[in-house]
Design a protein around this motif. Structure first.
Motif, short mmCIF file in Angstrom:
data_model
loop_
_atom_site.label_atom_id
_atom_site.label_comp_id
_atom_site.label_asym_id
_atom_site.label_seq_id
_atom_site.Cartn_x
_atom_site.Cartn_y
_atom_site.Cartn_z
N SER A 53 -6.12 19.45 -8.73
CA SER A 53 -6.50 18.61 -9.87
C SER A 53 -5.41 18.58 -10.93
O SER A 53 -5.16 17.54 -11.54
N ALA A 54 -4.77 19.71 -11.15
CA ALA A 54 -3.70 19.78 -12.14
C ALA A 54 -2.53 18.89 -11.73
O ALA A 54 -1.92 18.22 -12.57
N TYR A 107 0.25 25.65 -16.60
CA TYR A 107 -1.21 25.66 -16.65
C TYR A 107 -1.80 26.74 -15.74
O TYR A 107 -2.71 27.46 -16.14
N MET A 108 -1.28 26.85 -14.52
CA MET A 108 -1.83 27.82 -13.58
C MET A 108 -1.57 29.26 -14.02
O MET A 108 -2.36 30.15 -13.72
N ASP A 156 -10.55 28.48 -4.70
CA ASP A 156 -10.91 27.91 -6.01
C ASP A 156 -9.66 27.54 -6.81
O ASP A 156 -9.61 26.49 -7.45
N GLU A 157 -8.66 28.42 -6.78
CA GLU A 157 -7.41 28.14 -7.49
C GLU A 157 -6.67 26.95 -6.87
O GLU A 157 -6.04 26.17 -7.58
N CYS A 211 2.33 22.03 -14.30
CA CYS A 211 1.26 22.65 -13.50
C CYS A 211 1.42 24.16 -13.42
O CYS A 211 0.44 24.89 -13.47
N THR A 237 -4.70 23.49 -20.94
CA THR A 237 -4.71 22.17 -20.32
C THR A 237 -3.36 21.91 -19.68
O THR A 237 -2.36 22.53 -20.02
N PRO A 253 -4.62 29.32 -17.30
CA PRO A 253 -5.58 28.20 -17.33
C PRO A 253 -6.59 28.28 -18.46
O PRO A 253 -7.12 27.25 -18.88
N ARG A 285 -8.12 24.34 -5.50
CA ARG A 285 -8.83 23.16 -6.00
C ARG A 285 -8.38 22.83 -7.42
O ARG A 285 -8.09 21.67 -7.74
N ILE A 286 -8.25 23.84 -8.27
CA ILE A 286 -7.80 23.64 -9.65
C ILE A 286 -6.35 23.15 -9.67
O ILE A 286 -6.01 22.23 -10.43
#
Length: 155
Positions: free
Chosen positions: A28-29, A65-66, A21-22, A62, A94, A69, A24-25
């Motif tokens: 996108s980031a 953000y990570m 899941d991370e 990124c 964001t 999040p 995938r995020i």
């Protein structure tokens, strides 16, 4: 649009192993940060032509953000409190570039802020030939004094 950094490069900067899941995020980031880098720079790059500093800025945004999040400014568990002081404001949670990073991207793209001169004229005005190279004289009845030797080539 191309991603300017890879998921593996981002994973190398993080302190933990990403789950599915991370990942995938994070993917996108990376896309979002690459798009925003082009927007702030005012130009498009390919994977091969992107400057290294742009790749670094994308990875920094990124990673920021990570690490956070949800955009938390403070977390508390029992008697321990953890606070983030990134001054993110409304950008918290964001993918974003800091003001200095945005300025750097603009400079890389050739959009340097500064003064410009623009010709201004009144609406519906008519331009008239200017007697270039003539200095006005303050005495009544005298002709303007020529500043240059010839009309075609002043110097």
């Amino acid at each position: 649009m191309a991603n300017f950094a890879t998921l593996d490069e981002l994973k190398a900067r993080l302190d933990w192993t990403l789950d599915a899941d991370e990942e995938r995020i994070a993917t996108s980031a990376l896309e979002d940060a690459s798009d925003m880098a082009c927007l702030y720079a005012g130009r498009e790059w390919s994977d091969a032509s992107v400057p290294r500093i742009v790749r670094t800025l994308v990875l920094k945004a990124c990673k920021r953000y990570m690490n956070n999040p949800s955009g938390y400014t403070q977390s508390r568990a029992g008697d321990e409190t953890l606070g983030w002081g990134d001054d993110q404001g409304e950008d918290a949670g964001t993918v974003h570039f800091s003001a200095d990073e945005r300025k750097l991207l603009q400079e890389i793209g050739g959009r340097k802020p500064g003064l410009i001169s623009a010709q201004v004229s009144a609406w519906n005005s008519v331009s008239r030939p200017v007697s270039a190279g003539l200095v006005p004289v303050d005495r009544p009845g005298e002709k303007p004094f020529p500043m240059f030797g010839a009309d075609g080539e002043p110097w």
